[in-house]
Design a protein around this motif. Structure first.
Motif, PDB file in Angstrom:
ATOM      1  N   VAL A   1      46.580  29.164  55.023  1.00 55.19           N
ATOM      2  CA  VAL A   1      46.233  27.871  54.403  1.00 55.19           C
ATOM      3  C   VAL A   1      44.995  28.056  53.532  1.00 55.19           C
ATOM      4  CG1 VAL A   1      45.320  25.550  54.908  1.00 55.19           C
ATOM      5  CG2 VAL A   1      47.245  26.451  56.247  1.00 55.19           C
ATOM      6  N   THR A   2      45.002  27.475  52.332  1.00 52.08           N
ATOM      7  CA  THR A   2      43.770  27.412  51.536  1.00 52.08           C
ATOM      8  C   THR A   2      43.367  25.946  51.405  1.00 52.08           C
ATOM      9  OG1 THR A   2      45.007  27.339  49.446  1.00 52.08           O
ATOM     10  CG2 THR A   2      44.206  29.495  50.175  1.00 52.08           C
TER      11      THR A   2
ATOM     12  N   TYR B   1      41.397  29.450  54.563  1.00 52.38           N
ATOM     13  CA  TYR B   1      40.330  29.879  53.644  1.00 52.38           C
ATOM     14  C   TYR B   1      39.901  28.715  52.758  1.00 52.38           C
ATOM     15  CZ  TYR B   1      41.853  34.466  55.143  1.00 52.38           C
ATOM     16  OH  TYR B   1      42.184  35.556  55.921  1.00 52.38           O
ATOM     17  N   ASN B   2      38.608  28.383  52.782  1.00 48.98           N
ATOM     18  CA  ASN B   2      38.061  27.402  51.840  1.00 48.98           C
ATOM     19  C   ASN B   2      37.935  28.043  50.463  1.00 48.98           C
ATOM     20  OD1 ASN B   2      37.730  25.487  53.838  1.00 48.98           O
ATOM     21  ND2 ASN B   2      35.562  25.927  54.187  1.00 48.98           N
ATOM     22  N   VAL B   3      38.223  27.252  49.413  1.00 45.99           N
ATOM     23  CA  VAL B   3      38.068  27.728  48.028  1.00 45.99           C
ATOM     24  C   VAL B   3      37.195  26.700  47.311  1.00 45.99           C
ATOM     25  CG1 VAL B   3      39.252  28.597  45.974  1.00 45.99           C
ATOM     26  CG2 VAL B   3      40.500  28.499  48.146  1.00 45.99           C
ATOM     27  N   SER B   4      35.935  27.087  47.064  1.00 48.59           N
ATOM     28  CA  SER B   4      34.991  26.114  46.507  1.00 48.59           C
ATOM     29  C   SER B   4      34.549  26.530  45.109  1.00 48.59           C
ATOM     30  CB  SER B   4      33.778  26.049  47.452  1.00 48.59           C
ATOM     31  OG  SER B   4      32.612  25.738  46.742  1.00 48.59           O
ATOM     32  N   GLY B   5      34.102  25.536  44.323  1.00 50.51           N
ATOM     33  CA  GLY B   5      33.548  25.847  43.012  1.00 50.51           C
ATOM     34  C   GLY B   5      32.037  26.022  43.088  1.00 50.51           C
TER      35      GLY B   5
ATOM     36  N   THR C   1      32.323  31.276  52.177  1.00 51.18           N
ATOM     37  CA  THR C   1      31.889  32.646  52.504  1.00 51.18           C
ATOM     38  C   THR C   1      33.075  33.517  52.958  1.00 51.18           C
ATOM     39  OG1 THR C   1      29.848  31.651  53.296  1.00 51.18           O
ATOM     40  CG2 THR C   1      30.215  33.941  53.906  1.00 51.18           C
ATOM     41  N   LYS C   2      34.028  32.889  53.664  1.00 45.24           N
ATOM     42  CA  LYS C   2      35.128  33.681  54.249  1.00 45.24           C
ATOM     43  C   LYS C   2      36.010  34.298  53.150  1.00 45.24           C
ATOM     44  CE  LYS C   2      38.770  32.990  57.706  1.00 45.24           C
ATOM     45  NZ  LYS C   2      39.409  31.940  58.540  1.00 45.24           N
ATOM     46  N   LEU C   3      36.381  33.507  52.145  1.00 48.01           N
ATOM     47  CA  LEU C   3      37.217  34.055  51.060  1.00 48.01           C
ATOM     48  C   LEU C   3      36.399  35.008  50.194  1.00 48.01           C
ATOM     49  CD1 LEU C   3      40.037  34.045  49.806  1.00 48.01           C
ATOM     50  CD2 LEU C   3      39.332  32.146  48.350  1.00 48.01           C
ATOM     51  N   MET C   4      35.128  34.682  49.989  1.00 51.92           N
ATOM     52  CA  MET C   4      34.235  35.576  49.230  1.00 51.92           C
ATOM     53  C   MET C   4      34.186  36.945  49.917  1.00 51.92           C
ATOM     54  SD  MET C   4      32.106  34.018  46.761  1.00 51.92           S
ATOM     55  CE  MET C   4      31.054  32.646  46.553  1.00 51.92           C
ATOM     56  N   GLY C   5      34.209  36.925  51.248  1.00 52.33           N
ATOM     57  CA  GLY C   5      34.170  38.169  52.026  1.00 52.33           C
ATOM     58  C   GLY C   5      35.385  39.049  51.756  1.00 52.33           C
ATOM     59  N   LEU C   6      36.471  38.443  51.253  1.00 51.47           N
ATOM     60  CA  LEU C   6      37.670  39.226  50.914  1.00 51.47           C
ATOM     61  C   LEU C   6      37.628  39.687  49.457  1.00 51.47           C
ATOM     62  CD1 LEU C   6      40.591  37.147  52.544  1.00 51.47           C
ATOM     63  CD2 LEU C   6      39.397  39.125  53.480  1.00 51.47           C
ATOM     64  N   GLY C   7      36.542  39.340  48.733  1.00 56.50           N
ATOM     65  CA  GLY C   7      36.388  39.862  47.370  1.00 56.50           C
ATOM     66  C   GLY C   7      36.661  38.869  46.252  1.00 56.50           C
ATOM     67  N   TRP C   8      36.899  37.597  46.587  1.00 53.03           N
ATOM     68  CA  TRP C   8      37.104  36.590  45.527  1.00 53.03           C
ATOM     69  C   TRP C   8      35.783  35.903  45.213  1.00 53.03           C
ATOM     70  CZ3 TRP C   8      35.907  31.366  45.950  1.00 53.03           C
ATOM     71  CH2 TRP C   8      36.302  30.567  44.870  1.00 53.03           C
ATOM     72  N   LYS C   9      35.604  35.523  43.947  1.00 52.16           N
ATOM     73  CA  LYS C   9      34.522  34.585  43.638  1.00 52.16           C
ATOM     74  C   LYS C   9      34.893  33.801  42.382  1.00 52.16           C
ATOM     75  CE  LYS C   9      31.562  37.554  40.923  1.00 52.16           C
ATOM     76  NZ  LYS C   9      31.123  38.822  40.841  1.00 52.16           N
ATOM     77  N   PRO C  10      34.380  32.566  42.244  1.00 51.08           N
ATOM     78  CA  PRO C  10      34.684  31.812  41.029  1.00 51.08           C
ATOM     79  C   PRO C  10      33.979  32.460  39.834  1.00 51.08           C
ATOM     80  CG  PRO C  10      33.190  30.557  42.457  1.00 51.08           C
ATOM     81  CD  PRO C  10      33.547  31.810  43.193  1.00 51.08           C
ATOM     82  N   LEU C  11      34.662  32.536  38.682  1.00 50.67           N
ATOM     83  CA  LEU C  11      34.103  33.240  37.519  1.00 50.67           C
ATOM     84  C   LEU C  11      33.627  32.292  36.426  1.00 50.67           C
ATOM     85  CD1 LEU C  11      36.764  36.126  37.169  1.00 50.67           C
ATOM     86  CD2 LEU C  11      34.510  36.199  38.284  1.00 50.67           C
TER      87      LEU C  11
END
Ligand code: NAD
Ligand code: DAU
Length: 332
Positions: free
Chosen positions: A171-172, A236-240, A282-292
């Motif tokens: 889930v995101t 996974y939270n997906v934040s801006g 932080t959890k999704l960032m830990g997998l290597g994603w970040k907003p660009l």
């Protein structure tokens, strides 16, 4: 994952996802299942490579249609939803059918077909409102409007299929998304297009409610990242990481369109209006994603897109939308 079923692919975020994914993965084929509700729009997919896209016009609340669309797919990403809070306050039955029963059909089909991954796109709204700090994935859910309650119901039901039947569900929970091709009932495209036409911008309440703005391409990449690198059974939270009061957003829009603050029209508040959304990713960032995309660039690109693509939104605003607009704002 060479064949992915995307539901709601003619909508805002999913059409942007399809464009991103077809570009990113040259061997990918997308099967797009969309009911084409008022929010579904084939104009959103106008420049894609049709040889790598199969469109099925159907309803995720219909189990047979879902099975047919998912047949032979390695994964499914469920974007399809009734997505507008104000409409759910007017009438919630379609929200229940799509956002809960639709998800049930998807996880049932995935169980039967042993689909390799099921990604359920959900929302930060399921946590409810938070005065200070940010929600993490393990916090209890507290949805406070019919839309977010159906999204919470859908994702909770979906996740039970991981625990009970080993269906690989991820889930995101994304924050407020903005960018090209967003249906102009949502605040950002509504205010941009109204400002272009010198029409009032109906700002709810005191305008101090806070939303966290995420550029659509960053949201699409976040969902794709969770699909490919996330663990089944996880959220996974997906934040801006871009929290703004609505009044700040409104002034930014007016500045970019080149109009004055006299267009702002404070109106009666949304019932049960959540004060602030804030999530920790932080959890999704830990997998290597970040907003660009920064807020400044994202806002400039988005406003310019609506200025350059009047052909896209004028058709919408003169159709079913007018009736909705009257109903929603007419007596306020
Ligand atoms: P949207 O309203 O723009 O598009 C929804 C799409 O789903 C449309 O193409 C519509 O035709 C289709 N659809 C609706 N009911 C259907 C059904 N029963 N069967 C098949 N197709 C159906 O939505 P959006 O804003 O792009 O949101 C996409 C997803 O992301 C939703 O699940 C939403 O809850 C979630 N989300 C949205 C945001 C946001 O800010 N927009 C933020 C976080 C999460
Ligand atoms: O947080 C994620 C959610 O963001 C998604 O799950 C939903 O699908 C999406 O619609 C969005 O919900 P919101 O209710 O936050 O979005 P909306 O654009 O409707 O409103 C954003 C803010 O602007 C909210 O505080 C209400 C306010 N608003 C909205 C409208 C339509 C106004 O002040 N005036 C308006 O006319």
């Amino acid at each position: 994952m060479n064949r992915i079923c995307v539901t709601g692919g003619a909508g805002f975020i999913a059409s942007n996802y399809i464009k991103f994914a077809l570009d990113e993965y040259p061997d990918l084929h997308i099967v797009n299942l969309d009911k084409l509700t008022y929010a579904g729009n084939m104009d959103n997919l106008k420049d894609i490579d049709e040889s790598r896209h199969t469109f099925i016009n159907g309803d995720i609340a219909d189990a047979d249609v879902v099975r047919k669309a998912m047949d032979g797919c390695d994964a499914i990403i469920n974007f399809a939803a009734d997505s507008h809070v104000d409409r759910s306050i007017m009438e919630a039955s379609d929200f229940i059918a799509t956002n809960v029963r639709g998800v049930h059909n998807i996880v049932e089909a995935a169980k039967e077909m042993k689909t390799h991954r099921v990604l359920l796109v959900s929302t930060d709204e399921v946590y409810g409102s938070i005065e200070s700090g940010s929600f993490v994935e393990t916090d209890p859910l507290g949805p406070r409007n019919p839309y977010s309650a159906t999204k919470a119901g859908g994702e909770l039901l979906g996740m039970t299929y991981f625990h009970t039947f080993d269906v690989p569900v991820i889930v995101t929970r994304g924050s407020n998304t903005y960018g090209p091709n967003q249906y102009p009932e949502k605040v950002l495209p509504l205010f941009v297009t109204n400002a272009i036409d010198d029409e009032p911008l109906p700002l709810y309440g005191d305008g101090k409610n806070v939303r966290d703005w995420l550029y659509v391409e960053d949201h699409a990449r976040g969902i794709d990242h969770a699909l490919r690198h996330g663990e089944p059974g996880q959220v996974y939270n997906v934040s801006g990481s871009n929290e703004k009061e609505n009044v700040t957003l409104t002034h930014k829009i007016l500045e970019l369109v080149g109009k004055g603050p006299d267009l702002i029209k404070p109106i009666q508040d949304r019932p049960g209006h959540d004060r602030r959304y804030s999530i920790d990713d932080t959890k999704l960032m830990g997998l290597g994603w970040k907003p660009l995309t920064s807020w400044e660039d994202g806002m400039a690109k988005t406003v310019k897109w609506y200025q350059d693509n009047e052909w896209w939104w004028r058709k919408i605003k003169s159709g079913e939308f007018r009736e909705y607009y009257e109903r929603q704002y007419g007596n306020k």
